[in-house]
Write an enzyme that holds these catalytic residues in place. Sequence first.
Site, PDB file in Angstrom:
ATOM      1  N   HIS A 165      65.085  -5.726  14.627  1.00  0.00           N
ATOM      2  CA  HIS A 165      66.169  -5.982  13.560  1.00  0.00           C
ATOM      3  C   HIS A 165      66.128  -7.578  13.353  1.00  0.00           C
ATOM      4  O   HIS A 165      66.909  -8.293  14.039  1.00  0.00           O
ATOM      5  CB  HIS A 165      67.361  -5.378  13.678  1.00  0.00           C
ATOM      6  CG  HIS A 165      68.289  -5.625  12.624  1.00  0.00           C
ATOM      7  ND1 HIS A 165      69.732  -6.036  12.538  1.00  0.00           N
ATOM      8  CD2 HIS A 165      67.846  -6.119  11.307  1.00  0.00           C
ATOM      9  CE1 HIS A 165      70.062  -6.397  11.589  1.00  0.00           C
ATOM     10  NE2 HIS A 165      69.343  -6.447  10.530  1.00  0.00           N
ATOM     11  N   GLU A 193      67.446  -8.659  16.752  1.00  0.00           N
ATOM     12  CA  GLU A 193      68.202  -7.445  17.711  1.00  0.00           C
ATOM     13  C   GLU A 193      67.029  -6.529  18.059  1.00  0.00           C
ATOM     14  O   GLU A 193      66.356  -5.947  17.317  1.00  0.00           O
ATOM     15  CB  GLU A 193      69.185  -6.526  17.049  1.00  0.00           C
ATOM     16  CG  GLU A 193      70.590  -7.571  16.665  1.00  0.00           C
ATOM     17  CD  GLU A 193      71.397  -6.677  15.890  1.00  0.00           C
ATOM     18  OE1 GLU A 193      72.731  -6.738  16.315  1.00  0.00           O
ATOM     19  OE2 GLU A 193      71.180  -6.124  14.852  1.00  0.00           O
ATOM     20  N   ASN A 207      76.070  -6.414  13.203  1.00  0.00           N
ATOM     21  CA  ASN A 207      76.938  -5.920  12.167  1.00  0.00           C
ATOM     22  C   ASN A 207      78.381  -5.562  12.357  1.00  0.00           C
ATOM     23  O   ASN A 207      79.314  -5.597  11.704  1.00  0.00           O
ATOM     24  CB  ASN A 207      76.254  -4.717  11.470  1.00  0.00           C
ATOM     25  CG  ASN A 207      75.030  -5.536  10.600  1.00  0.00           C
ATOM     26  OD1 ASN A 207      75.192  -6.520  10.015  1.00  0.00           O
ATOM     27  ND2 ASN A 207      74.089  -4.611  10.286  1.00  0.00           N
ATOM     28  N   SER A 248      68.678  -2.075   9.813  1.00  0.00           N
ATOM     29  CA  SER A 248      70.027  -3.020   9.947  1.00  0.00           C
ATOM     30  C   SER A 248      71.165  -1.954  10.539  1.00  0.00           C
ATOM     31  O   SER A 248      72.087  -2.586  11.249  1.00  0.00           O
ATOM     32  CB  SER A 248      70.379  -3.756   8.966  1.00  0.00           C
ATOM     33  OG  SER A 248      70.767  -2.908   7.677  1.00  0.00           O
TER      34      SER A 248
END
Length: 214
Positions: free
Chosen positions: A140, A152, A191, A119
């Site tokens: 991801h 992702e 993120n 991540s």
Amino acid sequence: MDKRNVFVAGAGYMGNGIAQVAALAGYEVVMCDVSEGYLASGMEAIESSLGKLLSREKISGEQAERALACIRTTCDLKEAAAADIVIEAVHENIELKKEVFARLDGICPPHTIIGTNTSAIPISSIAAATSRPDRVVGIHFFGPVPLMRLVEVIKGLLTSEETMAAADNWARSLGKETVLVLRDHAGFVANRASMPSTIEAVCMVDEGLATPED
């Protein structure tokens, strides 16, 4: 897509979710972990998740049975030798991931795409443990994998365009919506985008404006 054999390294929360969605999409899946106990827990989670989807009429009983029939478990990483795509989903520890990738590099045939579900760890750092950084890519998923549609696809410094395209097509074949991350920056897109609001929330609690619960 002609890549039919999927190997998932890790049977935990993310690994078993990835195995489930790949099996539901019709791929032959081998899920690997270090003990039979972890594998049994992973399969129990998959069976529970499929049961919930079935009860909500998101899938049919036939689809659930077919998905379970497509998943096989093993404690032997060498079974990745038959994989077209490998997804590593072990603990978020760079040294552990590099160890797994170094082993996979010596096991997988040249055509295999080796993806990491990290991540945040830069893909290039993980790919450096292999002799094929052009075939290493970030894939991801977000948890719970069966419900979250975002994936992702992250380009490492040496990831080839062919590998990016194949990883993107594979993720989309699972019914996911993909975001292509073209620079290998820690945290990637989702993120990093969430960080400002998270930091602001921490500041508001610190200033006494609201409780964490509120």
